[in-house]
Design a protein around this motif. Structure first.
Motif, PDB file in Angstrom:
ATOM      1  N   THR A 224       0.828  -1.221   0.000  1.00  5.29           N
ATOM      2  CA  THR A 224       0.000   0.000   0.000  1.00  5.29           C
ATOM      3  C   THR A 224       0.856   1.262   0.000  1.00  5.29           C
ATOM      4  OG1 THR A 224      -0.194  -0.135   2.425  1.00  5.29           O
ATOM      5  CG2 THR A 224      -1.965  -1.113   1.118  1.00  5.29           C
ATOM      6  N   ASN A 225       2.078   1.193   0.519  1.00  8.20           N
ATOM      7  CA  ASN A 225       2.950   2.369   0.472  1.00  8.20           C
ATOM      8  C   ASN A 225       3.346   2.740  -0.952  1.00  8.20           C
ATOM      9  OD1 ASN A 225       2.955   2.852   3.208  1.00  8.20           O
ATOM     10  ND2 ASN A 225       4.947   1.914   3.588  1.00  8.20           N
ATOM     11  N   THR A 226       3.196   1.803  -1.884  1.00  7.14           N
ATOM     12  CA  THR A 226       3.523   2.139  -3.275  1.00  7.14           C
ATOM     13  C   THR A 226       2.532   3.135  -3.858  1.00  7.14           C
ATOM     14  OG1 THR A 226       2.271   0.260  -4.221  1.00  7.14           O
ATOM     15  CG2 THR A 226       4.585  -0.124  -3.631  1.00  7.14           C
ATOM     16  N   PHE A 227       1.307   3.231  -3.289  1.00  5.20           N
ATOM     17  CA  PHE A 227       0.328   4.216  -3.770  1.00  5.20           C
ATOM     18  C   PHE A 227       0.823   5.645  -3.565  1.00  5.20           C
ATOM     19  CE2 PHE A 227      -3.196   1.005  -2.535  1.00  5.20           C
ATOM     20  CZ  PHE A 227      -3.006   0.306  -3.710  1.00  5.20           C
ATOM     21  N   PRO A 228       1.075   6.059  -2.299  1.00  3.79           N
ATOM     22  CA  PRO A 228       1.494   7.461  -2.106  1.00  3.79           C
ATOM     23  C   PRO A 228       2.842   7.766  -2.743  1.00  3.79           C
ATOM     24  CG  PRO A 228       1.675   6.225  -0.053  1.00  3.79           C
ATOM     25  CD  PRO A 228       0.927   5.362  -1.008  1.00  3.79           C
ATOM     26  N   ILE A 229       3.776   6.804  -2.723  1.00  6.05           N
ATOM     27  CA  ILE A 229       5.078   7.058  -3.346  1.00  6.05           C
ATOM     28  C   ILE A 229       4.899   7.269  -4.849  1.00  6.05           C
ATOM     29  CG2 ILE A 229       7.347   6.074  -3.849  1.00  6.05           C
ATOM     30  CD1 ILE A 229       7.157   4.613  -1.159  1.00  6.05           C
ATOM     31  N   GLY A 230       4.060   6.428  -5.471  1.00  6.69           N
ATOM     32  CA  GLY A 230       3.789   6.587  -6.897  1.00  6.69           C
ATOM     33  C   GLY A 230       3.120   7.914  -7.208  1.00  6.69           C
ATOM     34  N   SER A 231       2.217   8.342  -6.321  1.00 12.45           N
ATOM     35  CA  SER A 231       1.527   9.624  -6.531  1.00 12.45           C
ATOM     36  C   SER A 231       2.495  10.798  -6.444  1.00 12.45           C
ATOM     37  CB  SER A 231       0.416   9.797  -5.488  1.00 12.45           C
ATOM     38  OG  SER A 231      -0.564   8.789  -5.620  1.00 12.45           O
ATOM     39  N   ILE A 232       3.425  10.724  -5.495  1.00 17.13           N
ATOM     40  CA  ILE A 232       4.405  11.799  -5.350  1.00 17.13           C
ATOM     41  C   ILE A 232       5.304  11.871  -6.580  1.00 17.13           C
ATOM     42  CG2 ILE A 232       6.419  12.542  -4.031  1.00 17.13           C
ATOM     43  CD1 ILE A 232       5.018  11.341  -1.540  1.00 17.13           C
ATOM     44  N   LEU A 233       5.758  10.719  -7.073  1.00 16.78           N
ATOM     45  CA  LEU A 233       6.625  10.693  -8.251  1.00 16.78           C
ATOM     46  C   LEU A 233       5.883  11.149  -9.504  1.00 16.78           C
ATOM     47  CD1 LEU A 233       8.564   7.350  -7.654  1.00 16.78           C
ATOM     48  CD2 LEU A 233       9.365   9.689  -7.259  1.00 16.78           C
TER      49      LEU A 233
END
Length: 408
Positions: free
Chosen positions: A354-363
């Motif tokens: 689930t942490n890949t969601f916010p990291i992907g959004s930031i990138l």
């Protein structure tokens, strides 16, 4: 020889009903707040664009930092149900506070950590569901996870529309009151219907001596597999955010159509995504997870390539079946895939995913700026390239994974 008691088989619906209600409440709580957060900060809090950007970046980063240690702790001690209750109460407190607080810095200092703690509801609910499903119906665990992920998607179908109505009727105070109610329902479900579950037992093997030996490696992949898998999912999450951000402008400026048709495109994709997610969940009872996930990622590469060369809105609309299959695979099967890689650590595994969601959004933010400079069609070209890289990494990571439903 593995020494383990046979799992207790229980009706799958007995596990899914209270968990489904939990996921519906969690989904609605997020769906009524998130789409209008930037509008709330701009109009109700009167934050300038820089402060809005700081808030939107700092909030998911705080969530990642808080979720990771909580995920590890939930795998060590039987506290997952207590974490769910605490996270729901944090969301309730944050929502009630936001009903009245309009000072930017107070919101940043108070509500950001509260909603970051509330954010662990999503991974911890999936981790709890995984343990319950493995206990009650091990052969249908992946299917159950996909079904619960579908409930979360259903909440997003109606949540933003409900928030829009509440906003017109009573403003942001009523929107956050609705969020508070849903967080309260989630806490009530956890208190009344959910039970405490012990952490997964370590794998015990017979080493040929007088005493059994606890094996730390029997259920774990090679060290490099987990980081590589996480990077692969981050690369596949970036296009999801980037594509949604660029779609209205792409439709208007490149396809020379009404920008409002972007909403119809997104709605069509969501309508296709839900049955496809259920269908893929059913397939997990007959097929291994890794091939299903790789096929879904390949569909993502194909969709963004089609969108990159699409001459009109109709080609883009017809390609939504491929896009929906990609999203269904990554969002539904992907959770079970990572959980299978770390079967003794469902909290850590689900948090990593689930942490890949916010990291992907930031990138996706800087890439959106690049697309604005090069032309919004380029966003889909970048998305296809990122997905191709993610597909390759996912394939390579699967080679080093342990033999399991996820890797073989």
């Amino acid at each position: 020889m593995t020494l383990a008691a046979p799992p207790r088989q229980r009706p799958l619906t007995r596990a899914l009903v209270p968990l489904g209600l939990m996921f519906l409440a969690v989904g609605i709580s997020v769906a009524v707040i998130f789409p209008f957060l930037s509008l709330f900060l701009s109009t109700a809090v009167h934050a300038d664009p820089l402060r809005v950007t700081i808030f939107l970046v700092a909030s998911p980063l705080t969530g990642v930092l808080i979720a990771s240690p909580i995920g590890r702790a939930s795998d060590r001690w039987p506290i997952r149900r207590k974490i769910l209750i605490g996270a729901a109460l944090a969301g309730l407190a944050g929502s009630v506070a936001t009903m009245f607080i309009r000072d930017y810095y107070v919101l940043l200092a108070l509500n950001m950590p509260l909603f970051a703690v509330a954010g662990v509801l999503f991974p911890q609910s999936f981790a709890y569901a995984r343990q319950v499903l493995e206990r009650d119906s091990p052969g249908h665990a992946a299917m159950g996870i996909s079904a619960l992920r579908t409930v979360f998607s259903l909440a997003w179908v109606g949540g933003p529309a409900l928030a829009a109505v509440l906003l017109d009727v009573g403003g942001f105070r009523l929107v956050y009151a609705m969020a508070a109610v849903t967080y309260a329902i989630a806490a009530l479900v956890a208190v009344v219907w959910l039970e405490d579950i012990d952490p997964p037992a370590p794998v015990v093997v017979d080493a040929g001596g007088d005493q059994p030996v606890v094996s730390k490696d029997a259920s774990s992949p090679a060290r490099w597999v987990i980081p590589l898998t996480v990077v692969a999912f981050v690369l596949m999450q970036v296009p999801m955010t980037l594509g949604v951000q660029a779609l209205p402008l792409f439709v208007a400026e490149d396809l020379h159509s009404d920008a409002s048709r972007a909403g119809l495109i997104l709605g069509l994709c969501a309508a296709l995504e839900i049955p496809l997610m259920l269908g893929l969940g059913a397939l997990t009872t007959r097929f291994r997870l890794r091939p299903l996930l790789l096929i879904g990622a390949a569909c993502g590469v194909a969709y963004y390539a089609i969108a990159f060369v699409a001459p009109n809105i109709w080609v883009l609309a017809s390609a939504q079946i491929v896009n929906a299959l990609f999203i269904a695979a990554i969002s539904g099967v992907g959770i079970s895939y990572v959980q299978d890689l770390l079967p003794n650590e469902p909290g850590r595994a689900t948090t990593l995913y689930t942490n890949t969601f916010p990291i992907g959004s930031i990138l996706a933010g800087p890439l959106f700026g690049v697309a604005a400079y090069l032309g919004y069609r380029s966003a889909f070209g970048m998305g296809s390239a990122l997905l191709a890289a993610g597909l390759v990494l996912l394939f390579v990571a699967g080679v080093g994974a342990r033999p399991s439903r996820a890797a073989t």
